[in-house]
Design a protein around this motif. Sequence first.
Motif, mmCIF file in Angstrom:
data_model
loop_
_atom_site.group_PDB
_atom_site.id
_atom_site.type_symbol
_atom_site.label_atom_id
_atom_site.label_comp_id
_atom_site.label_asym_id
_atom_site.label_seq_id
_atom_site.Cartn_x
_atom_site.Cartn_y
_atom_site.Cartn_z
ATOM 1 N N ASP A 287 1.087 4.813 7.942
ATOM 2 C CA ASP A 287 0.308 3.851 7.166
ATOM 3 C C ASP A 287 1.194 2.737 6.596
ATOM 4 O OD1 ASP A 287 -1.987 2.706 6.189
ATOM 5 O OD2 ASP A 287 -2.146 3.998 4.441
ATOM 6 N N ASP B 213 0.830 -1.202 0.000
ATOM 7 C CA ASP B 213 0.000 0.000 0.000
ATOM 8 C C ASP B 213 0.867 1.256 0.000
ATOM 9 O OD1 ASP B 213 -2.465 1.357 0.006
ATOM 10 O OD2 ASP B 213 -2.383 1.623 2.171
ATOM 11 N N ASP B 214 2.082 1.117 -0.473
ATOM 12 C CA ASP B 214 3.020 2.231 -0.563
ATOM 13 C C ASP B 214 2.693 3.029 -1.823
ATOM 14 O OD1 ASP B 214 5.290 3.882 -0.436
ATOM 15 O OD2 ASP B 214 6.404 2.494 -1.693
ATOM 16 N N HIS C 195 0.295 9.051 -1.802
ATOM 17 C CA HIS C 195 -0.523 9.666 -0.746
ATOM 18 C C HIS C 195 -0.098 9.217 0.645
ATOM 19 C CE1 HIS C 195 -3.681 10.447 -3.978
ATOM 20 N NE2 HIS C 195 -3.206 11.611 -3.594
ATOM 21 N N ASN C 196 0.745 8.193 0.728
ATOM 22 C CA ASN C 196 1.248 7.733 2.020
ATOM 23 C C ASN C 196 2.655 8.254 2.315
ATOM 24 O OD1 ASN C 196 -1.064 6.424 2.751
ATOM 25 N ND2 ASN C 196 -0.374 4.412 2.094
ATOM 26 N N HIS C 197 3.021 9.333 1.655
ATOM 27 C CA HIS C 197 4.270 10.032 1.938
ATOM 28 C C HIS C 197 3.927 11.510 2.059
ATOM 29 C CE1 HIS C 197 6.603 6.473 1.061
ATOM 30 N NE2 HIS C 197 5.891 6.329 -0.046
#
Length: 132
Positions: A38, A15-16, A19-21
């Motif tokens: 996350d 799920d990398d 939006h997860n950074h």
Amino acid sequence: MWRRIAFNLLITNVDDHLHNHGFLHVGHGLWRLAPAFDLNPFPDKDQELKTWLTEETGPVSSIKEVVRVAAQFWLNRQQALEILRQVYDAVEGWRVVALTPSVGMDPHDLDDFAPAFEHDQMKLAATLLRQD
């Protein structure tokens, strides 16, 4: 960011995605990478991230490729391998961390999560680290 990509691959955090950074403004027009969030290992998935390194390689799926492109992150090979060693050592000790009170996994669940942490990319990372 390079460390995060290597870590996400080695824990099978598929799920990398961008939006997860996040980035934090530290003043005077300067920004830094925000602490990671996350992060979820997926034991039932292949080691392939949503993040792409290059148009040619597509989604990150090989630690060898991550090391190969380290220069794009202003890292020489020695620096990349030192970071990879730190990440590898942290991931390799996942079972001990999983049983700590702060994580709280049940010992019976460890085998279910093992495929997220014990896989071919970890073996390849170990090989790369032995070569240098």
